[in-house]
Design an enzyme around this catalytic site. Structure first.
Site, PDB file in Angstrom:
ATOM      1  N   CYS A 195       2.941   1.597   3.112  1.00  9.86           N
ATOM      2  CA  CYS A 195       4.037   0.624   3.162  1.00  9.86           C
ATOM      3  C   CYS A 195       5.219   1.129   2.337  1.00  9.86           C
ATOM      4  CB  CYS A 195       3.585  -0.739   2.632  1.00  9.86           C
ATOM      5  SG  CYS A 195       2.237  -1.485   3.568  1.00  9.86           S
ATOM      6  N   CYS A 244       0.850  -1.201   0.000  1.00 10.11           N
ATOM      7  CA  CYS A 244       0.000   0.000   0.000  1.00 10.11           C
ATOM      8  C   CYS A 244       0.887   1.253   0.000  1.00 10.11           C
ATOM      9  CB  CYS A 244      -0.903  -0.009   1.225  1.00 10.11           C
ATOM     10  SG  CYS A 244      -0.010   0.179   2.791  1.00 10.11           S
TER      11      CYS A 244
END
Length: 77
Positions: free
Chosen positions: A14, A11
Site C-alpha cells: 500500500c 501494508c
C-alpha cells in the site's frame, strides 16, 4: 484537481503504491491531492475486496497489485 486515493491498511505494498502514484502525478504535472483510505468499511463500500487499490476521483482503477509507474500514469490521464 484529481483526488488520488490509495485504499489499504498500511501494508508495504500500500505504501509503495502511494509513493508510485504520487510520483506519477508529479511527472504528469497534474494538480492532485493524495488520500489514504484505511477504513475497511469505506474500502469495501467502494467495492474493493483485495488491497492495495487505487481510485481516482472516487472510481476504483485497480486493486490487488502494485503496477509500474507508467501504468499508473495511464490510469491518471
Amino acid at each position: 484537481m484529481k483526488t488520488i486515493q490509495i485504499l489499504g491498511m498500511g501494508c508495504p505494498k500500500c505504501n509503495k503504491l502511494y509513493e508510485l502514484a504520487e510520483a506519477a502525478a508529479k511527472e504528469l504535472g497534474i494538480e492532485y491531492k493524495m488520500e489514504k483510505v484505511s477504513d475497511i468499511n469505506k474500502i469495501t463500500d467502494m467495492g474493493v475486496m483485495i488491497t492495495p487499490a487505487l481510485a481516482v476521483d472516487g472510481i476504483v482503477k485497480l486493486a490487488g497489485r502494485v503496477p509500474t509507474i507508467e501504468a499508473i500514469k495511464g490510469l491518471l490521464k
